[in-house]
Design a protein around this motif. Structure first.
Motif, PDB file in Angstrom:
ATOM      1  N   ARG A   4      -7.314  -0.726   4.454  1.00  0.00           N
ATOM      2  CA  ARG A   4      -8.326  -0.321   3.485  1.00  0.00           C
ATOM      3  C   ARG A   4      -7.909   0.978   2.819  1.00  0.00           C
ATOM      4  O   ARG A   4      -7.220   1.790   3.412  1.00  0.00           O
ATOM      5  CB  ARG A   4      -9.656  -0.014   4.154  1.00  0.00           C
ATOM      6  CG  ARG A   4     -10.195  -1.040   5.023  1.00  0.00           C
ATOM      7  CD  ARG A   4     -11.423  -0.447   5.634  1.00  0.00           C
ATOM      8  NE  ARG A   4     -12.137  -1.408   6.419  1.00  0.00           N
ATOM      9  CZ  ARG A   4     -13.340  -1.196   6.871  1.00  0.00           C
ATOM     10  NH1 ARG A   4     -13.940  -0.072   6.635  1.00  0.00           N
ATOM     11  NH2 ARG A   4     -13.942  -2.116   7.559  1.00  0.00           N
ATOM     12  N   TRP A   5      -8.402   1.191   1.616  1.00  0.00           N
ATOM     13  CA  TRP A   5      -8.142   2.457   0.914  1.00  0.00           C
ATOM     14  C   TRP A   5      -9.258   3.450   1.135  1.00  0.00           C
ATOM     15  O   TRP A   5      -9.074   4.646   0.947  1.00  0.00           O
ATOM     16  CB  TRP A   5      -7.968   2.202  -0.575  1.00  0.00           C
ATOM     17  CG  TRP A   5      -6.627   1.618  -0.862  1.00  0.00           C
ATOM     18  CD1 TRP A   5      -6.337   0.308  -1.020  1.00  0.00           C
ATOM     19  CD2 TRP A   5      -5.392   2.313  -0.968  1.00  0.00           C
ATOM     20  NE1 TRP A   5      -4.991   0.145  -1.230  1.00  0.00           N
ATOM     21  CE2 TRP A   5      -4.381   1.361  -1.213  1.00  0.00           C
ATOM     22  CE3 TRP A   5      -5.033   3.658  -0.893  1.00  0.00           C
ATOM     23  CZ2 TRP A   5      -3.052   1.703  -1.372  1.00  0.00           C
ATOM     24  CZ3 TRP A   5      -3.698   3.994  -1.061  1.00  0.00           C
ATOM     25  CH2 TRP A   5      -2.736   3.028  -1.303  1.00  0.00           C
ATOM     26  N   TRP A  53      -2.430   9.127   2.554  1.00  0.00           N
ATOM     27  CA  TRP A  53      -3.467   8.158   2.172  1.00  0.00           C
ATOM     28  C   TRP A  53      -2.892   6.743   2.152  1.00  0.00           C
ATOM     29  O   TRP A  53      -3.535   5.787   2.601  1.00  0.00           O
ATOM     30  CB  TRP A  53      -4.017   8.533   0.813  1.00  0.00           C
ATOM     31  CG  TRP A  53      -5.314   7.885   0.445  1.00  0.00           C
ATOM     32  CD1 TRP A  53      -6.053   7.015   1.199  1.00  0.00           C
ATOM     33  CD2 TRP A  53      -6.024   8.053  -0.768  1.00  0.00           C
ATOM     34  NE1 TRP A  53      -7.173   6.639   0.510  1.00  0.00           N
ATOM     35  CE2 TRP A  53      -7.181   7.260  -0.705  1.00  0.00           C
ATOM     36  CE3 TRP A  53      -5.792   8.796  -1.915  1.00  0.00           C
ATOM     37  CZ2 TRP A  53      -8.097   7.195  -1.743  1.00  0.00           C
ATOM     38  CZ3 TRP A  53      -6.715   8.726  -2.941  1.00  0.00           C
ATOM     39  CH2 TRP A  53      -7.852   7.941  -2.843  1.00  0.00           C
ATOM     40  N   GLY A  54      -1.670   6.594   1.670  1.00  0.00           N
ATOM     41  CA  GLY A  54      -1.012   5.290   1.679  1.00  0.00           C
ATOM     42  C   GLY A  54      -0.739   4.796   3.089  1.00  0.00           C
ATOM     43  O   GLY A  54      -0.859   3.608   3.384  1.00  0.00           O
ATOM     44  N   LEU A  55      -0.373   5.714   3.975  1.00  0.00           N
ATOM     45  CA  LEU A  55      -0.129   5.345   5.366  1.00  0.00           C
ATOM     46  C   LEU A  55      -1.419   4.890   6.040  1.00  0.00           C
ATOM     47  O   LEU A  55      -1.422   3.906   6.789  1.00  0.00           O
ATOM     48  CB  LEU A  55       0.485   6.519   6.119  1.00  0.00           C
ATOM     49  CG  LEU A  55       0.902   6.262   7.552  1.00  0.00           C
ATOM     50  CD1 LEU A  55       1.989   5.187   7.610  1.00  0.00           C
ATOM     51  CD2 LEU A  55       1.390   7.535   8.194  1.00  0.00           C
ATOM     52  N   PRO A 107       0.808  -1.224   0.000  1.00  0.00           N
ATOM     53  CA  PRO A 107       0.000   0.000   0.000  1.00  0.00           C
ATOM     54  C   PRO A 107       0.839   1.271   0.000  1.00  0.00           C
ATOM     55  O   PRO A 107       0.553   2.204  -0.749  1.00  0.00           O
ATOM     56  CB  PRO A 107      -0.824  -0.109   1.291  1.00  0.00           C
ATOM     57  CG  PRO A 107      -0.911  -1.555   1.565  1.00  0.00           C
ATOM     58  CD  PRO A 107       0.400  -2.122   1.083  1.00  0.00           C
ATOM     59  N   ILE A 108       1.869   1.325   0.785  1.00  0.00           N
ATOM     60  CA  ILE A 108       2.694   2.526   0.840  1.00  0.00           C
ATOM     61  C   ILE A 108       3.515   2.675  -0.442  1.00  0.00           C
ATOM     62  O   ILE A 108       3.716   3.781  -0.937  1.00  0.00           O
ATOM     63  CB  ILE A 108       3.575   2.544   2.115  1.00  0.00           C
ATOM     64  CG1 ILE A 108       4.001   3.962   2.456  1.00  0.00           C
ATOM     65  CG2 ILE A 108       4.772   1.695   2.021  1.00  0.00           C
ATOM     66  CD1 ILE A 108       3.001   4.706   3.239  1.00  0.00           C
ATOM     67  N   ALA A 109       3.962   1.559  -1.017  1.00  0.00           N
ATOM     68  CA  ALA A 109       4.702   1.615  -2.279  1.00  0.00           C
ATOM     69  C   ALA A 109       3.793   2.093  -3.402  1.00  0.00           C
ATOM     70  O   ALA A 109       4.211   2.901  -4.245  1.00  0.00           O
ATOM     71  CB  ALA A 109       5.287   0.248  -2.604  1.00  0.00           C
TER      72      ALA A 109
END
Length: 64
Positions: free
Chosen positions: A62-63, A53-55, A13-15
């Protein structure tokens, strides 16, 4: 090998946020002529928004 794959999967997610969302936000703001507040560059604001948002996605899973 399995441990390495689990680590990579955990960081996806962070990548994704830094590899995809940040450039999309930055170029979108530049294309629309939106200036970042407080004298920030559009890239800095994109890193703050996309990285944040990635964090959140990393922590909550979840996004949305």
């Amino acid at each position: 090998m399995e441990r390495a794959l689990k680590l990579v999967a955990a960081l996806l997610p962070i990548a994704f946020a830094f590899a995809f969302l940040v450039p999309v936000f930055d170029q979108g703001m530049q294309a629309l002529g939106i200036n970042a507040p407080f004298g920030l560059s559009t890239l800095t604001l994109a890193v703050i928004i996309g990285g944040g948002w990635g964090l959140v996605a990393q922590v909550t899973g979840r996004w949305i």
